[in-house]
Design a protein around this motif. Structure first.
Motif, PDB file in Angstrom:
ATOM      1  N   ILE A  37      -1.746  -1.596   6.725  1.00  0.00           N
ATOM      2  CA  ILE A  37      -2.338  -1.981   8.017  1.00  0.00           C
ATOM      3  C   ILE A  37      -2.203  -3.487   8.243  1.00  0.00           C
ATOM      4  O   ILE A  37      -1.877  -3.938   9.350  1.00  0.00           O
ATOM      5  CB  ILE A  37      -3.818  -1.548   8.071  1.00  0.00           C
ATOM      6  N   ARG A  38      -2.410  -4.282   7.209  1.00  0.00           N
ATOM      7  CA  ARG A  38      -2.353  -5.740   7.364  1.00  0.00           C
ATOM      8  C   ARG A  38      -0.926  -6.260   7.540  1.00  0.00           C
ATOM      9  O   ARG A  38      -0.714  -7.276   8.203  1.00  0.00           O
ATOM     10  CB  ARG A  38      -2.986  -6.428   6.145  1.00  0.00           C
ATOM     11  N   HIS A  39       0.068  -5.567   6.954  1.00  0.00           N
ATOM     12  CA  HIS A  39       1.414  -6.129   6.895  1.00  0.00           C
ATOM     13  C   HIS A  39       2.469  -5.341   7.676  1.00  0.00           C
ATOM     14  O   HIS A  39       3.634  -5.746   7.689  1.00  0.00           O
ATOM     15  CB  HIS A  39       1.854  -6.249   5.426  1.00  0.00           C
ATOM     16  N   LYS A  40       2.096  -4.266   8.299  1.00  0.00           N
ATOM     17  CA  LYS A  40       3.076  -3.492   9.086  1.00  0.00           C
ATOM     18  C   LYS A  40       3.556  -4.331  10.270  1.00  0.00           C
ATOM     19  O   LYS A  40       2.820  -5.130  10.840  1.00  0.00           O
ATOM     20  CB  LYS A  40       2.453  -2.194   9.586  1.00  0.00           C
ATOM     21  N   LYS A  41       4.814  -4.122  10.661  1.00  0.00           N
ATOM     22  CA  LYS A  41       5.349  -4.800  11.832  1.00  0.00           C
ATOM     23  C   LYS A  41       4.793  -4.204  13.104  1.00  0.00           C
ATOM     24  O   LYS A  41       4.658  -4.884  14.128  1.00  0.00           O
ATOM     25  CB  LYS A  41       6.879  -4.725  11.817  1.00  0.00           C
ATOM     26  N   GLY A  42       4.455  -2.936  13.058  1.00  0.00           N
ATOM     27  CA  GLY A  42       3.890  -2.232  14.201  1.00  0.00           C
ATOM     28  C   GLY A  42       3.736  -0.769  13.833  1.00  0.00           C
ATOM     29  O   GLY A  42       4.291  -0.301  12.839  1.00  0.00           O
ATOM     30  N   ALA A  43       2.964  -0.035  14.610  1.00  0.00           N
ATOM     31  CA  ALA A  43       2.784   1.401  14.356  1.00  0.00           C
ATOM     32  C   ALA A  43       2.197   2.045  15.599  1.00  0.00           C
ATOM     33  O   ALA A  43       1.455   1.411  16.353  1.00  0.00           O
ATOM     34  CB  ALA A  43       1.866   1.646  13.157  1.00  0.00           C
ATOM     35  N   ASP A  44       2.536   3.304  15.788  1.00  0.00           N
ATOM     36  CA  ASP A  44       1.998   4.081  16.910  1.00  0.00           C
ATOM     37  C   ASP A  44       0.966   5.096  16.453  1.00  0.00           C
ATOM     38  O   ASP A  44       0.219   5.635  17.268  1.00  0.00           O
ATOM     39  CB  ASP A  44       3.140   4.787  17.647  1.00  0.00           C
ATOM     40  N   PHE A  45       0.931   5.381  15.159  1.00  0.00           N
ATOM     41  CA  PHE A  45      -0.097   6.248  14.595  1.00  0.00           C
ATOM     42  C   PHE A  45      -0.164   6.006  13.101  1.00  0.00           C
ATOM     43  O   PHE A  45       0.743   5.407  12.502  1.00  0.00           O
ATOM     44  CB  PHE A  45       0.152   7.730  14.911  1.00  0.00           C
TER      45      PHE A  45
ATOM     46  N   THR B 131      15.888  13.811  21.893  1.00  0.00           N
ATOM     47  CA  THR B 131      14.682  14.536  22.319  1.00  0.00           C
ATOM     48  C   THR B 131      13.559  14.424  21.298  1.00  0.00           C
ATOM     49  O   THR B 131      12.425  14.825  21.581  1.00  0.00           O
ATOM     50  CB  THR B 131      14.988  16.020  22.568  1.00  0.00           C
ATOM     51  N   VAL B 132      13.851  13.897  20.113  1.00  0.00           N
ATOM     52  CA  VAL B 132      12.822  13.691  19.089  1.00  0.00           C
ATOM     53  C   VAL B 132      12.321  12.261  19.226  1.00  0.00           C
ATOM     54  O   VAL B 132      13.085  11.311  19.046  1.00  0.00           O
ATOM     55  CB  VAL B 132      13.369  13.929  17.674  1.00  0.00           C
ATOM     56  N   THR B 133      11.063  12.107  19.521  1.00  0.00           N
ATOM     57  CA  THR B 133      10.517  10.764  19.751  1.00  0.00           C
ATOM     58  C   THR B 133       9.332  10.435  18.841  1.00  0.00           C
ATOM     59  O   THR B 133       8.633   9.452  19.080  1.00  0.00           O
ATOM     60  CB  THR B 133      10.083  10.611  21.221  1.00  0.00           C
ATOM     61  N   HIS B 134       9.105  11.233  17.802  1.00  0.00           N
ATOM     62  CA  HIS B 134       8.021  10.958  16.848  1.00  0.00           C
ATOM     63  C   HIS B 134       8.581  11.022  15.427  1.00  0.00           C
ATOM     64  O   HIS B 134       9.204  12.034  15.044  1.00  0.00           O
ATOM     65  CB  HIS B 134       6.874  11.962  16.992  1.00  0.00           C
ATOM     66  N   TYR B 135       8.338   9.953  14.669  1.00  0.00           N
ATOM     67  CA  TYR B 135       8.866   9.863  13.305  1.00  0.00           C
ATOM     68  C   TYR B 135       7.784   9.401  12.338  1.00  0.00           C
ATOM     69  O   TYR B 135       7.076   8.424  12.606  1.00  0.00           O
ATOM     70  CB  TYR B 135      10.029   8.867  13.247  1.00  0.00           C
ATOM     71  N   MET B 136       7.688  10.103  11.205  1.00  0.00           N
ATOM     72  CA  MET B 136       6.867   9.653  10.091  1.00  0.00           C
ATOM     73  C   MET B 136       7.805   9.049   9.047  1.00  0.00           C
ATOM     74  O   MET B 136       8.879   9.609   8.772  1.00  0.00           O
ATOM     75  CB  MET B 136       6.066  10.812   9.488  1.00  0.00           C
ATOM     76  N   VAL B 137       7.406   7.915   8.480  1.00  0.00           N
ATOM     77  CA  VAL B 137       8.264   7.201   7.537  1.00  0.00           C
ATOM     78  C   VAL B 137       7.875   7.527   6.105  1.00  0.00           C
ATOM     79  O   VAL B 137       6.782   7.184   5.649  1.00  0.00           O
ATOM     80  CB  VAL B 137       8.203   5.681   7.781  1.00  0.00           C
ATOM     81  N   TRP B 138       8.755   8.228   5.442  1.00  0.00           N
ATOM     82  CA  TRP B 138       8.649   8.635   4.042  1.00  0.00           C
ATOM     83  C   TRP B 138       7.576   9.712   3.874  1.00  0.00           C
ATOM     84  O   TRP B 138       7.015  10.223   4.862  1.00  0.00           O
ATOM     85  CB  TRP B 138       8.435   7.441   3.122  1.00  0.00           C
ATOM     86  N   ASN B 139       7.297  10.090   2.628  1.00  0.00           N
ATOM     87  CA  ASN B 139       6.419  11.214   2.333  1.00  0.00           C
ATOM     88  C   ASN B 139       5.655  10.926   1.057  1.00  0.00           C
ATOM     89  O   ASN B 139       6.253  10.757  -0.016  1.00  0.00           O
ATOM     90  CB  ASN B 139       7.269  12.491   2.181  1.00  0.00           C
TER      91      ASN B 139
ATOM     92  N   VAL C 112       6.350   5.734  15.932  1.00  0.00           N
ATOM     93  CA  VAL C 112       6.583   5.613  14.494  1.00  0.00           C
ATOM     94  C   VAL C 112       5.249   5.488  13.781  1.00  0.00           C
ATOM     95  O   VAL C 112       4.357   4.750  14.233  1.00  0.00           O
ATOM     96  CB  VAL C 112       7.460   4.385  14.179  1.00  0.00           C
ATOM     97  N   GLY C 113       5.116   6.185  12.654  1.00  0.00           N
ATOM     98  CA  GLY C 113       3.862   6.127  11.909  1.00  0.00           C
ATOM     99  C   GLY C 113       4.063   6.095  10.410  1.00  0.00           C
ATOM    100  O   GLY C 113       5.058   6.575   9.868  1.00  0.00           O
ATOM    101  N   GLY C 114       3.088   5.558   9.711  1.00  0.00           N
ATOM    102  CA  GLY C 114       3.018   5.497   8.261  1.00  0.00           C
ATOM    103  C   GLY C 114       1.547   5.325   7.893  1.00  0.00           C
ATOM    104  O   GLY C 114       0.683   5.386   8.759  1.00  0.00           O
ATOM    105  N   PRO C 115       1.199   5.094   6.647  1.00  0.00           N
ATOM    106  CA  PRO C 115       2.084   4.984   5.495  1.00  0.00           C
ATOM    107  C   PRO C 115       2.243   6.299   4.716  1.00  0.00           C
ATOM    108  O   PRO C 115       2.902   6.308   3.683  1.00  0.00           O
ATOM    109  CB  PRO C 115       1.366   3.945   4.636  1.00  0.00           C
ATOM    110  N   TYR C 116       1.647   7.383   5.220  1.00  0.00           N
ATOM    111  CA  TYR C 116       1.768   8.712   4.590  1.00  0.00           C
ATOM    112  C   TYR C 116       1.322   8.643   3.131  1.00  0.00           C
ATOM    113  O   TYR C 116       2.010   9.092   2.211  1.00  0.00           O
ATOM    114  CB  TYR C 116       3.198   9.215   4.700  1.00  0.00           C
ATOM    115  N   VAL C 117       0.147   8.079   2.912  1.00  0.00           N
ATOM    116  CA  VAL C 117      -0.411   7.917   1.568  1.00  0.00           C
ATOM    117  C   VAL C 117      -1.132   9.194   1.135  1.00  0.00           C
ATOM    118  O   VAL C 117      -1.906   9.761   1.911  1.00  0.00           O
ATOM    119  CB  VAL C 117      -1.410   6.738   1.541  1.00  0.00           C
ATOM    120  N   PRO C 118      -0.917   9.668  -0.088  1.00  0.00           N
ATOM    121  CA  PRO C 118      -1.720  10.785  -0.593  1.00  0.00           C
ATOM    122  C   PRO C 118      -3.077  10.270  -1.054  1.00  0.00           C
ATOM    123  O   PRO C 118      -3.156   9.386  -1.905  1.00  0.00           O
ATOM    124  CB  PRO C 118      -0.896  11.307  -1.782  1.00  0.00           C
ATOM    125  N   VAL C 119      -4.137  10.806  -0.468  1.00  0.00           N
ATOM    126  CA  VAL C 119      -5.490  10.319  -0.760  1.00  0.00           C
ATOM    127  C   VAL C 119      -6.132  11.220  -1.807  1.00  0.00           C
ATOM    128  O   VAL C 119      -6.552  12.340  -1.514  1.00  0.00           O
ATOM    129  CB  VAL C 119      -6.347  10.267   0.517  1.00  0.00           C
TER     130      VAL C 119
END
Length: 465
Positions: free
Chosen positions: A281-289, A197-205, A243-250
């Motif tokens: 953004i240039r090297h990701k295999k894919g992303a949804d957000f 039932t979980v269909t949204h994932y953020m990769v790392w923190n 699936v989303g990334g890169p969860y960068v601290p700005v």
């Protein structure tokens, strides 16, 4: 388990200036380094950290209801930390129902990390799982009508050079070693199969453990490698998983040798953060957000020129991300507005946070998650959603519920002027919210009516019929 009382350790990397090292100092550092490595290896052999208690038999996955069907994505939500509705700390027996009602009254996004901040080590030994804590949090999210999200962080000790069967919570921010990236992707897929039932994932923190100290930059190459393996593993489980990334601290500063062209009265963005986003953004295999997080504060001088003007950083950063990421929805996984030692009362704090959410709504953020700083009973809990002792709702809970109801993703915003610029307004056809950004009472004419707002007042008002 890590007990941080809801606080999020936000490691920041201060740029190092050139240092002239003599040969003797280099030799000394080399010896010290060898001793440290030897000590770390010895600690690994001796089993440092807490011993894991692995269930004797595999636990069946929890049976939970699917998320509620909503006309639009809620946009607003909360990240659970050490204390939440499933393990409230207090003496009032009615606390749990109050907290559940707070979450359930308006379906919002709820996020949980798979390890840390309320969840134990999910894989203490290779192929040996302990999902008891994570099961409990997933049940909580389902029972409170959440749109559930899981953050794939952090990594079991054996994936980062530690001992199997033990967990050193002092090393929660260490990234998995590259030879274990596939193991981490396998863990992510195991989690995805367990919670369909979980269909949204953020990769790392916050790129934890992915800073190159020698180069003084984020190791976006290593992170993106991990991300791509996890992305592939999750999509193999279910192509509909988001699936989303890169969860960068700005980070931002008033003065920095790493200045970018993104700047304003609120400071200047650190170019290294932007470089990491652009590489992904240039090297990701894919992303949804696309995921980032930030504070409105500068690292060197706090809020400039003041706590409300500093919030413009959120809009500027969101606009930049949209230009770089194309049509990728923008997620703010975390956002912060108050200095750690701020002496603001709850009214002041909530006013600043509400205006921050206005900035995010105006700039079209798809998701914004509030890091809930919940603490133990008996402690002050600034910015919390409920009183730790009684479960009584605190002001930020009402703001989150109101924004979730009236300003979901894609809501058509109306332009409503205020006769006093110190009163900020966000409006849709049927509802508006006003914030007095000063420490004194203000009378303003808004939407054809006069309103008297107390210091740092937040006022909701219906519009039209």
């Amino acid at each position: 388990m890590l007990d941080n009382n809801g606080r999020h350790a936000r490691r920041r990397y201060i740029p190092k200036g050139p240092v002239a090292l003599g040969a003797g100092l280099v030799a000394l550092l080399l010896v010290v380094g060898l001793l440290v490595v030897a000590a770390q290896r010895e600690a690994g052999r001796s089993g440092g950290g807490a011993a894991a208690t692995i269930p004797a038999t595999p636990q069946p996955p929890p049976a939970v209801a699917a998320p509620p069907v909503t006309a639009t994505w809620p946009r607003w939500g909360v990240t659970h930390t050490q204390y939440s509705g499933d393990n409230v700390d207090g003496t009032d027996e009615d606390i749990r129902p109050r907290v559940d009602d707070l979450f359930a009254r308006v379906p919002m996004v709820q996020n949980q990390h798979i390890m840390g901040w309320g969840a134990g080590n999910p894989e203490p030994m290779p192929g040996k799982y302990d999902f008891r804590d994570l099961d409990r949090r997933v049940r909580l999210m389902a029972e409170t009508r959440a749109q559930p999200v899981l953050t794939l962080c952090c990594a079991p000790d054996w994936m980062k050079g530690g001992a199997e069967g033990r967990t050193d919570w002092g090393k929660i921010e260490v990234a998995p070693r590259r030879e274990h990236f596939d193991d981490y992707a396998k863990l992510a897929a195991t989690v995805a199969r367990r919670y369909p039932t979980v269909t949204h994932y953020m990769v790392w923190n916050e790129l934890k453990g992915f800073f190159d100290d020698a180069g003084g930059r984020w190791d976006a190459e290593a992170y993106t490698d991990l991300y791509n393996r996890v992305y592939t593993a999750l999509k193999a489980v279910n192509p509909k998983i988001q699936v989303g990334g890169p969860y960068v601290p700005v980070d931002s500063h008033v003065s920095t040798p790493n200045a970018s062209s993104l700047r304003g009265p609120w400071g200047v963005i650190d170019q290294r953060s932007l470089d990491a986003v652009e590489y992904w953004i240039r090297h990701k295999k894919g992303a949804d957000f696309l995921v980032i997080d930030a504070s409105s504060l500068t690292n060197d001088q706090g809020a400039v020129p003041d706590e409300f003007t500093a919030l413009k950083k959120f809009s500027v950063m969101t606009d930049w991300l949209r230009r770089q990421g194309g049509d990728l929805p923008i997620w703010w996984a975390e956002w912060y507005t108050a200095p750690p030692n701020a002496d603001w009362d709850e009214r002041h704090r909530t006013a600043v946070q509400t205006v921050a959410m206005m900035e995010m709504a105006r700039s079209g953020v798809a998701t914004a998650l509030y890091w809930n700083p919940q603490r133990k009973s008996g402690e002050d809990c600034p910015g919390c959603l409920w009183s730790p002792a009684t479960g009584e709702e605190m002001p930020m809970a009402g703001v989150l519920s109101g924004f979730t109801r009236w300003f979901p993703a894609g809501a058509r915003l109306d332009t409503v002027a205020s006769s006093d610029p110190r009163v900020q307004v966000l409006a849709v056809e049927q509802q508006m919210v006003m914030v007095n950004t000063t420490a004194e009472p203000v009378t303003a004419r808004v939407d054809g009516r006069d309103f008297q707002l107390a210091a740092y007042d937040i006022r909701w008002s219906g519009r039209g019929r």
